[in-house]
Design an enzyme around this catalytic site. Structure first.
Site, short mmCIF file in Angstrom:
data_model
loop_
_atom_site.label_atom_id
_atom_site.label_comp_id
_atom_site.label_asym_id
_atom_site.label_seq_id
_atom_site.Cartn_x
_atom_site.Cartn_y
_atom_site.Cartn_z
N ALA A 52 0.86 -1.18 0.00
CA ALA A 52 0.00 0.00 0.00
C ALA A 52 0.90 1.23 0.00
O ALA A 52 2.07 1.16 0.37
CB ALA A 52 -0.87 -0.02 1.24
N GLY A 95 0.70 -5.01 0.96
CA GLY A 95 -0.50 -5.07 0.12
C GLY A 95 -0.24 -5.73 -1.23
O GLY A 95 -1.16 -6.29 -1.84
N GLU A 118 4.85 -5.09 7.12
CA GLU A 118 4.11 -3.99 7.76
C GLU A 118 4.58 -3.73 9.19
O GLU A 118 4.52 -2.60 9.67
CB GLU A 118 2.60 -4.28 7.77
CG GLU A 118 1.93 -4.21 6.42
CD GLU A 118 1.89 -5.54 5.69
OE1 GLU A 118 2.69 -6.44 6.01
OE2 GLU A 118 1.04 -5.68 4.79
N1 CAA Z 1 4.59 3.24 -0.66
C1 CAA Z 1 5.01 4.40 -1.18
N2 CAA Z 1 6.17 4.54 -1.87
C2 CAA Z 1 6.92 3.43 -2.02
C3 CAA Z 1 6.55 2.19 -1.48
C4 CAA Z 1 5.32 2.11 -0.78
N3 CAA Z 1 4.86 0.96 -0.27
N4 CAA Z 1 7.52 1.29 -1.77
C5 CAA Z 1 8.45 1.94 -2.48
N5 CAA Z 1 8.11 3.24 -2.64
C6 CAA Z 1 8.84 4.31 -3.31
C7 CAA Z 1 10.01 4.78 -2.47
O1 CAA Z 1 9.58 5.73 -1.50
C8 CAA Z 1 10.89 5.38 -3.53
O2 CAA Z 1 10.36 6.65 -3.87
P1 CAA Z 1 11.38 7.93 -4.02
O3 CAA Z 1 12.23 7.57 -5.18
O4 CAA Z 1 10.44 9.05 -4.30
O5 CAA Z 1 12.13 8.03 -2.74
C9 CAA Z 1 10.66 4.47 -4.74
O6 CAA Z 1 9.44 3.78 -4.50
C10 CAA Z 1 11.75 3.42 -4.92
O7 CAA Z 1 11.87 2.73 -3.68
P2 CAA Z 1 13.29 2.51 -2.94
O8 CAA Z 1 14.21 3.65 -3.23
O9 CAA Z 1 13.02 2.20 -1.52
O10 CAA Z 1 13.82 1.23 -3.73
P3 CAA Z 1 14.73 0.06 -3.18
O11 CAA Z 1 15.06 -0.80 -4.37
O12 CAA Z 1 15.87 0.58 -2.36
O13 CAA Z 1 13.80 -0.80 -2.19
C11 CAA Z 1 11.75 -1.88 -1.50
C12 CAA Z 1 12.65 -1.45 -2.69
C13 CAA Z 1 12.46 -2.98 -0.71
C14 CAA Z 1 10.47 -2.43 -2.13
C15 CAA Z 1 11.47 -0.67 -0.59
O14 CAA Z 1 10.98 0.40 -1.40
C16 CAA Z 1 10.46 -0.93 0.48
O15 CAA Z 1 10.78 -1.52 1.50
N6 CAA Z 1 9.18 -0.48 0.28
C17 CAA Z 1 8.16 -0.54 1.27
C18 CAA Z 1 7.64 -1.96 1.45
C19 CAA Z 1 6.56 -2.00 2.51
O16 CAA Z 1 6.80 -1.66 3.65
N7 CAA Z 1 5.34 -2.41 2.12
C20 CAA Z 1 4.21 -2.45 3.00
C21 CAA Z 1 3.40 -1.19 2.88
S1 CAA Z 1 2.09 -1.09 4.06
C22 CAA Z 1 0.90 -2.10 3.48
O17 CAA Z 1 1.00 -2.68 2.43
C23 CAA Z 1 -0.28 -2.23 4.36
C24 CAA Z 1 -1.23 -3.30 3.97
O18 CAA Z 1 -1.13 -4.40 4.40
C25 CAA Z 1 -2.32 -3.05 3.10
#
Ligand code: CAA
Length: 244
Positions: A52, A95, A118
């Protein structure tokens, strides 16, 4: 066959409201389109979906989430009658993993990574992850993934039953499209009945599930597909299904 490609590359296909509404709208449209027999949902080579949208959520309060019933829109996917295959390359996190699990089965590229991280954000899964992951892989591994937030690769996902097949990343889409084409070539009512029968297994006791399956199995004998499928076998030819 219908193909949906998540395409928000700047945010790793994070599921914000616009993307969610669009995907759900297209899924519903495909479900109502008689020319489509199966659906493939995919992302990019880097990310199926990284969860998400954290940026969109981070300032929301409980009352915002509660009043908007945030994420409940995704529940509609479990009412889609046509088979949906998730074709996952790269990250399927939070998500994103939950969206893949809402599909009927997952085909993963060998570069895929799955997880419910999460907990690292001070929250927990919110699109059914704690329930579907537990049913798919069992309590112990589900607890491990949800409590530690660690990611698993495609091989581990396959070994634990989260994923049906692992293929080279560059072949992912063609393998998933072939699977969808194959499903779409079969008797349409038989496909819908089979999906319904398998889904029933998650909801009811074994004896109720078997009883339900038996009725659906018997109902298949009211379809042209059953007549054609069995006649084709006996006549040693390919079946040609009419969709009825
Ligand atoms: N929401 C918003 N933006 C996100 C995102 C997310 N879930 N995941 C990645 N992005 C964005 C980053 O903020 C970044 O944006 P900027 O360039 O503007 O800074 C861009 O995507 C690229 O991401 P990274 O620079 O972090 O790329 P990376 O290769 O170093 O890492 C990753 C990739 C491991 C996927 C890392 O981005 C990450 O850990 N993302 C979050 C994963 C996460 O926590 N997901 C759970 C979300 S909560 C949820 O889903 C609740 C639910 O159950 C419904």
């Amino acid at each position: 066959m219908g193909l949906i490609t998540l395409n928000r590359p700047k945010a790793m296909n994070a599921l914000n409201d616009d993307l969610s509404q669009e995907v759900i709208g297209v899924l519903k449209a495909f479900d109502g389109d008689a020319s489509i027999g199966a659906i493939v949902l995919t992302g990019s080579e880097k990310a199926f979906a990284a969860g998400a949208d954290i940026r969109e959520m981070h300032e929301k309060s409980f009352v915002d989430m509660f009043n908007e019933n945030y994420f409940s829109a995704w529940d509609v996917i479990s009412t889609i009658r046509k088979p949906i295959i998730a074709a996952v390359n790269g990250f399927a996190l939070g998500g994103g993993c939950e969206l893949a699990m809402l599909c009927d089965f997952i085909i993963a590229g060998s570069n895929a990574k799955f997880g419910q991280p999460e907990i690292k954000l001070g929250i927990l899964p919110g699109i059914g992850g704690s329930q579907r992951l537990t049913r798919l892989v069992g309590r112990s591994l589900a607890m491990d993934l949800i409590l530690t937030g660690r990611l698993i690769d495609a091989q581990e996902a396959k070994a634990c039953g989260l994923v049906a097949r692992v293929v080279p990343p560059e072949e992912l889409l063609s393998v998933a499209l072939d699977a969808a084409d194959k499903i779409a070539s079969y008797s349409y009512p038989a496909v819908l009945l089979a999906k319904e029968a398998v889904n029933r297994a998650e909801e009811v006791s074994l004896s109720e599930g078997v009883r339900h399956e038996r009725r659906l199995f018997q109902a298949a004998f009211a379809t042209s597909g059953q007549k054609e499928g069995m006649a084709a076998f006996l006549e040693k030819r390919e079946a040609v299904f009419s969709g009825r």
